[in-house]
Scaffold this motif. Sequence first.
Motif, PDB file in Angstrom:
ATOM      1  N   ARG A 130       7.784  -3.064  -0.797  1.00  0.00           N
ATOM      2  CA  ARG A 130       7.378  -1.027  -1.415  1.00  0.00           C
ATOM      3  C   ARG A 130       8.402  -1.082  -0.781  1.00  0.00           C
ATOM      4  O   ARG A 130       8.655   0.570  -1.765  1.00  0.00           O
ATOM      5  CB  ARG A 130       6.166  -0.986  -1.282  1.00  0.00           C
ATOM      6  CG  ARG A 130       6.189   0.303  -1.704  1.00  0.00           C
ATOM      7  CD  ARG A 130       4.641   0.624  -1.382  1.00  0.00           C
ATOM      8  NE  ARG A 130       3.884   1.885  -2.313  1.00  0.00           N
ATOM      9  CZ  ARG A 130       5.053   3.356  -2.127  1.00  0.00           C
ATOM     10  NH1 ARG A 130       5.628   3.534  -0.997  1.00  0.00           N
ATOM     11  NH2 ARG A 130       4.937   4.042  -2.679  1.00  0.00           N
ATOM     12  N   TRP A 136       3.793  -2.772  -6.949  1.00  0.00           N
ATOM     13  CA  TRP A 136       3.823  -2.138  -5.440  1.00  0.00           C
ATOM     14  C   TRP A 136       2.570  -2.118  -4.454  1.00  0.00           C
ATOM     15  O   TRP A 136       1.866  -3.017  -4.257  1.00  0.00           O
ATOM     16  CB  TRP A 136       4.890  -2.534  -4.773  1.00  0.00           C
ATOM     17  CG  TRP A 136       5.790  -3.074  -5.251  1.00  0.00           C
ATOM     18  CD1 TRP A 136       7.509  -2.606  -5.488  1.00  0.00           C
ATOM     19  CD2 TRP A 136       6.754  -4.634  -4.497  1.00  0.00           C
ATOM     20  NE1 TRP A 136       8.534  -4.284  -6.013  1.00  0.00           N
ATOM     21  CE2 TRP A 136       7.883  -4.878  -5.096  1.00  0.00           C
ATOM     22  CE3 TRP A 136       5.635  -5.279  -4.065  1.00  0.00           C
ATOM     23  CZ2 TRP A 136       7.947  -6.134  -4.792  1.00  0.00           C
ATOM     24  CZ3 TRP A 136       6.115  -6.589  -3.444  1.00  0.00           C
ATOM     25  CH2 TRP A 136       7.037  -6.894  -4.667  1.00  0.00           C
ATOM     26  N   LEU A 193       7.181   0.617  -8.654  1.00  0.00           N
ATOM     27  CA  LEU A 193       6.419   0.727  -7.769  1.00  0.00           C
ATOM     28  C   LEU A 193       4.630   0.626  -8.046  1.00  0.00           C
ATOM     29  O   LEU A 193       3.856   0.878  -6.677  1.00  0.00           O
ATOM     30  CB  LEU A 193       6.427   2.309  -7.366  1.00  0.00           C
ATOM     31  CG  LEU A 193       7.972   2.674  -6.963  1.00  0.00           C
ATOM     32  CD1 LEU A 193       8.368   3.848  -6.562  1.00  0.00           C
ATOM     33  CD2 LEU A 193       7.862   2.407  -5.022  1.00  0.00           C
TER      34      LEU A 193
END
Length: 436
Positions: free
Chosen positions: A185, A168, A165
């Motif tokens: 994401r 992303w 994450l």
Amino acid sequence: MSATATDPNLQHLTQAREQIAQGDLKKAALTLNKANAQWPQDPRVFMLGGLLAEKAGNVQGAFDALRKSVALAPDWGPGLLELALLLARQNQFPEAIETAEKVAALEPKNLQVLAGVIDIAHRAGHLEMAVRHLQRGLELVPGDIALRRLLARDLSEQGKHEESLAIWDSLVQEQPLDPQSLVGRVQACIAAGKPTDARENTIALLGLAPDDAVYQYYGQLADGKTPGEQPPELTRSIFDNMAEFYDLHVVRGLKYQLPKQVGDKILARHPDKKINVLDLGCGTGLLGVCLGRLDGALVGVDPSMKMIEQAARHSVYDRFHTVNLHDALRETPGALYQVIAALDVFIYAGEVAQAIPNAHRVLTPGGMIVFSFESAPEQGPDMVLQPSGRYAHKRSHVEAVCKSAGFATVEIEETVLREENQAPVLGFLVTAHKAA
């Protein structure tokens, strides 16, 4: 001094490579023969000969030529890389990985080699290797968007959700309206079990394409809802990308034995094979291989054309339909099939409330369905969408829908569907019979 003077084969090799790329294999073969006559021990001739043989469908000839190229120049990167790629395309992963690692060590700064090595790691399902080389690639090309996307996806699949994450997040910050980064994401949030954290991303995606079925699906998840099924566009994309190496991945890698179990069950009931079978979500035709040719009809249904292309190679299916499970059942006339199978399909198709009654309608009297499901906790909802992106169903709910649909008998057996991350995936197999 010209390049041709120092390398008398260069012109022939350049021409042969162009001819292979254009599909003019006969001319390419003649050109390579000229090059070989001029320099019989040129490893480049054998490397291109290997590519030519594979394109002509002669896999053994391709291996022979590429191994000859490597024997002539054991430390020449291009020859080793082409051999490693051929090994991977033929699902010979241990040697492919070993050869890829060797060429990566020989040419650590060659981006073409890097791309090939990463492709081999992905084909082999060797995420640790893929991540290691992706991280090395980002040292060579800091900030490269394609490499960062691949790394973020692989980290997510490894369960390293925070690291995924973080990548992303940076990609979305740099390009707030880039669909690939936004979707990446969203998928990472789903895998982390936090789909509602992706709400802002799904709003952005729907702003770009309000009618996109996949974006709408993600939007429902981000709103905390459980969609009734995955859109065919999503499953089609997943399995198109997996088709070429699906069999080896699921059968050997994930120890997937359902087609054999169900095939034996069907043949035990119909040893004469005088039946019509509807194989929903037929994939690469694993069930068809276990059944063999029928004295009736074997019809495969799958939204992925690339999976169907693999299934057709077995020459056991009579025809195929490129639709999803729900559309197939809804559009099939009644009392047509003695057997309907759906193995590892409801994990994507989701809702059973209409599918099971439709299956009952499509069966002939005395016919049977054999459906598999991943197990959802009995104390929870009838159907849940897991972080894996797959649906799980409550056993009691499926049994109740089967009985409500009119099935005379409903048998449910607990089973291990496959393995994932070296852990068993628990599920159950439903066998239900229509009254004769």
